[in-house]
Design an enzyme around this catalytic site. Structure first.
Site, PDB file in Angstrom:
ATOM      1  N   THR A  10      38.667  52.930  44.584  1.00 31.10           N
ATOM      2  CA  THR A  10      37.856  53.878  45.452  1.00 31.10           C
ATOM      3  C   THR A  10      37.489  54.829  44.711  1.00 31.10           C
ATOM      4  O   THR A  10      38.007  55.460  44.211  1.00 31.10           O
ATOM      5  CB  THR A  10      38.663  54.352  46.915  1.00 31.10           C
ATOM      6  OG1 THR A  10      39.131  53.195  47.323  1.00 31.10           O
ATOM      7  CG2 THR A  10      37.799  55.295  47.724  1.00 31.10           C
ATOM      8  N   GLU A  78      40.382  36.898  43.091  1.00 24.24           N
ATOM      9  CA  GLU A  78      41.748  36.826  42.844  1.00 24.24           C
ATOM     10  C   GLU A  78      42.588  37.071  44.334  1.00 24.24           C
ATOM     11  O   GLU A  78      42.108  37.850  44.981  1.00 24.24           O
ATOM     12  CB  GLU A  78      42.337  38.151  41.954  1.00 24.24           C
ATOM     13  CG  GLU A  78      43.632  38.007  41.804  1.00 24.24           C
ATOM     14  CD  GLU A  78      44.021  36.498  41.109  1.00 24.24           C
ATOM     15  OE1 GLU A  78      43.702  36.176  39.917  1.00 24.24           O
ATOM     16  OE2 GLU A  78      44.499  35.417  41.474  1.00 24.24           O
ATOM     17  N   CYS A 191      45.166  47.303  47.660  1.00 28.82           N
ATOM     18  CA  CYS A 191      44.090  46.725  47.901  1.00 28.82           C
ATOM     19  C   CYS A 191      43.607  46.796  49.458  1.00 28.82           C
ATOM     20  O   CYS A 191      42.344  46.997  49.520  1.00 28.82           O
ATOM     21  CB  CYS A 191      44.128  45.255  47.842  1.00 28.82           C
ATOM     22  SG  CYS A 191      44.965  44.815  46.002  1.00 28.82           S
TER      23      CYS A 191
HETATM   24  C1  UGA Z   1      46.728  41.699  49.230  1.00 28.46           C
HETATM   25  C2  UGA Z   1      46.610  40.314  49.831  1.00 28.46           C
HETATM   26  O1  UGA Z   1      47.528  39.773  50.605  1.00 28.46           O
HETATM   27  C3  UGA Z   1      46.267  39.317  48.710  1.00 28.46           C
HETATM   28  O2  UGA Z   1      45.784  38.104  49.096  1.00 28.46           O
HETATM   29  C4  UGA Z   1      45.272  39.775  47.684  1.00 28.46           C
HETATM   30  O3  UGA Z   1      44.777  39.090  46.581  1.00 28.46           O
HETATM   31  C5  UGA Z   1      45.613  41.209  47.228  1.00 28.46           C
HETATM   32  O4  UGA Z   1      45.888  42.274  48.286  1.00 28.46           O
HETATM   33  C6  UGA Z   1      44.701  41.801  46.413  1.00 28.46           C
HETATM   34  O5  UGA Z   1      43.404  42.065  46.808  1.00 28.46           O
HETATM   35  O6  UGA Z   1      44.702  41.866  45.046  1.00 28.46           O
HETATM   36  P1  UGA Z   1      49.178  42.848  48.324  1.00 28.46           P
HETATM   37  O7  UGA Z   1      48.274  44.135  48.882  1.00 28.46           O
HETATM   38  O8  UGA Z   1      49.872  42.516  47.028  1.00 28.46           O
HETATM   39  O9  UGA Z   1      48.287  41.610  48.427  1.00 28.46           O
HETATM   40  O10 UGA Z   1      50.306  42.797  49.564  1.00 28.46           O
HETATM   41  P2  UGA Z   1      50.524  42.172  51.125  1.00 28.46           P
HETATM   42  O11 UGA Z   1      51.545  41.119  51.055  1.00 28.46           O
HETATM   43  O12 UGA Z   1      49.261  41.577  51.557  1.00 28.46           O
HETATM   44  O13 UGA Z   1      50.913  43.480  51.811  1.00 28.46           O
HETATM   45  C7  UGA Z   1      49.894  44.474  51.949  1.00 28.46           C
HETATM   46  C8  UGA Z   1      50.735  45.444  52.994  1.00 28.46           C
HETATM   47  O14 UGA Z   1      50.702  44.990  54.232  1.00 28.46           O
HETATM   48  C9  UGA Z   1      52.244  45.922  52.498  1.00 28.46           C
HETATM   49  O15 UGA Z   1      52.298  47.126  52.749  1.00 28.46           O
HETATM   50  C10 UGA Z   1      52.842  45.037  53.890  1.00 28.46           C
HETATM   51  O16 UGA Z   1      54.159  45.572  53.847  1.00 28.46           O
HETATM   52  C11 UGA Z   1      51.981  45.138  54.697  1.00 28.46           C
HETATM   53  N1  UGA Z   1      52.487  43.945  55.878  1.00 28.46           N
HETATM   54  C12 UGA Z   1      51.951  42.669  55.358  1.00 28.46           C
HETATM   55  C13 UGA Z   1      52.424  44.020  57.098  1.00 28.46           C
HETATM   56  O17 UGA Z   1      52.658  45.516  57.423  1.00 28.46           O
HETATM   57  N2  UGA Z   1      52.674  43.116  57.824  1.00 28.46           N
HETATM   58  C14 UGA Z   1      52.404  41.942  57.482  1.00 28.46           C
HETATM   59  O18 UGA Z   1      52.848  40.741  58.460  1.00 28.46           O
HETATM   60  C15 UGA Z   1      52.234  41.572  56.390  1.00 28.46           C
END
Ligand code: UGA
Length: 457
Positions: A10, A78, A191
């Site tokens: 950002t 990605e 992200c």
């Molecule tokens: C996210 C996306 O899930 C990927 O598909 C994408 O490629 C990536 O961003 C990116 O743009 O590079 P990421 O940020 O690594 O991936 O992790 P996530 O598993 O999506 O989790 C993000 C946040 O949401 C974490 O803090 C996690 O704890 C939280 N979360 C996730 C929840 O609070 N509840 C859920 O049900 C799932």
């Protein structure tokens, strides 16, 4: 074929500061490619970029490169997530390749690369601009699901509904699905917030203020959820944290990574410190320096070392603590090795919600266990008193620590060293409240009615 896979954080200054994506690295990579290329190139946009970036790249190549060299620009967003990146790469849901109609051949060349390990029916070629927007849209909609479930968690806490059951029931609708519906103390990572804000900025520049406002609310609910979680701790500790030790288990934004960008822990701990708490932090993967740096830059006017201590094991972090806040869903914090307590009919009759057999969602699988917040402790709060001892005979320590590779924190030992009433605020719904209650803890989970102080008849 050259993949541009650089950060697009950002923007922190100038036009769009705080919401637009900073494309400086993308531009600098493109300029460098333009300057050194002597043969035709296929340029693959891997970075998450605003819709229309391919056009800017085309202008850079047209302005700087040797006019005899042709540049074909493809979008190939990605979708891998931290902690599961290799699996996501090897077995992707889909591969998106965006291209202009006249660049079919370049798109086919990229399809060939992925065909080496990805089934053809998962490789989708679409319009260039759709592909750029689809990546932003996917992250925004995932973030929106989490904010939606988190908003409902507040309703659950106020009504006695259980957010895990609500998520389970809603997720059974195949049009909705069960993933990314886990309530939490707020999403983090590099992200989601960045991409939602990028969409907000794009909408504003397109003069679509209602659209911008809609997406901004996803980030606002996330901020609200982090503060709501902390406010619950403050309220439960009689509205004063001054000099009280609060243990924080987990600092990373999610398990299986040491990444702390936008982690909910920064916001929660900063608020605890502002209330005068002494915060003890344990995370199995995040370095001490990283935690200090993150909290110091979030609190520039404080000397952060006066307010936080970092520990290398959970028991030491929790020793003498008035409360524990779990902020990352590390497997270490699970309570599955603690024997399930015997049902207590008397208690169940008093609390109808506790009679429900709760269904919790863990990465798509449903496990059946009782999860209502519990109130097994009958002592009065004793924040200045001596260490508490467990109410029931603790299971053997080896049993709780588990086998190599499945290590668990020793909750039984923690019950002995922390202060009564052994409050645990589970910001990730990772522990089983009933099992911890059998060790004398009182657990407050996200989206579940809280444990109440014991009232004598
Ligand atoms: C996210 C996306 O899930 C990927 O598909 C994408 O490629 C990536 O961003 C990116 O743009 O590079 P990421 O940020 O690594 O991936 O992790 P996530 O598993 O999506 O989790 C993000 C946040 O949401 C974490 O803090 C996690 O704890 C939280 N979360 C996730 C929840 O609070 N509840 C859920 O049900 C799932």
């Amino acid at each position: 074929m050259i993949f541009i896979s650089v950060n697009t954080p950002t923007k922190l200054g100038g036009v769009g500061s705080g919401s637009a994506s900073d494309l400086a690295y993308v531009e600098s990579a493109a300029r460098h490619i333009a300057e050194v290329s002597t043969t035709d190139k296929i340029i693959v946009e891997k970075s998450t970029v605003p819709c229309g970036t391919a056009e800017s790249l085309r202008e850079i190549f047209a302005g700087l490169a040797d006019p005899t060299v042709k540049f074909h620009i493809l979008s190939n967003p990605e979708f891998l997530a931290e902690g599961t990146a290799i699996n996501d790469l090897l077995e992707p849901d889909r591969i998106l390749i965006g291209h202009l109609p006249e660049e079919n051949a370049a798109a086919d060349a990229l399809v060939d690369v992925y065909s080496a390990w990805v089934p053809k029916d998962r490789i989708k070629t679409i319009n260039l601009w759709s592909s750029e927007l689809a990546k932003l849209a996917a992250n925004c909609m995932l973030a929106q699901r989490i904010s939606s479930i988190n908003s409902l968690s507040a309703v659950c806490e106020a009504t006695g509904a259980d957010i895990d059951e609500v998520a389970f029931a809603v997720g059974l609708d195949t049009r909705i699905g069960s993933r990314m519906l886990k309530a939490s103390a707020g999403f983090g990572g590099s992200c989601f917030k960045k991409d939602v804000l990028s969409l907000v900025y794009i909408s504003e520049t397109l003069h679509l203020p209602e659209v911008a406002e809609y997406w901004r609310s996803v980030v606002e609910i996330n901020e609200y959820q982090k503060h709501r979680f902390t406010n619950r701790i403050i309220k439960r500790l009689y509205n004063t944290l001054s000099r009280k030790k609060i243990a924080v288990l987990g600092f990373a934004y999610k398990k299986n990574t040491g990444d702390t960008r936008e982690t909910a822990a920064i916001t929660v701990i900063s608020q605890l410190i502002a209330e005068g708490a002494k915060v003890a932090i344990y995370d199995p993967q995040v370095s001490e320096q990283q935690i200090f740096n993150d909290l110091q830059s979030a609190n520039p006017t404080l000397n952060i070392k006066d307010s936080i201590t970092i520990y290398h094991d959970a028991v030491s972090a929790c020793s003498d603590a008035c409360a524990i806040a779990i902020l990352t869903e590390w497997d270490q914090f699970k309570t599955d090795l603690i024997p399930e307590p015997e049902p207590q009919p008397e208690l169940l009759n008093k609390a109808p919600v506790a009679q429900l057999r709760a269904l919790t969602i863990d990465e798509g699988t449903i496990s059946d266990h009782s999860s209502a917040s519990s109130d097994a402790g009958s002592e009065s709060p004793d924040y200045n008193g001596t260490h508490a001892s467990p109410l029931s005979t603790p299971p053997s320590e080896t049993a709780l620590e588990g086998k190599p590779g499945s290590e668990r924190v020793n909750w039984s030992r923690i019950a002995q060293v922390m202060r009564r009433p052994r409050l645990v605020f589970d910001g990730r719904n990772v522990v089983d409240a009933q099992r911890l209650a059998s060790l004398g803890f009182r657990v407050e989970c996200i989206g579940k009615a809280g444990a109440r102080p014991h009232v004598r008849a």
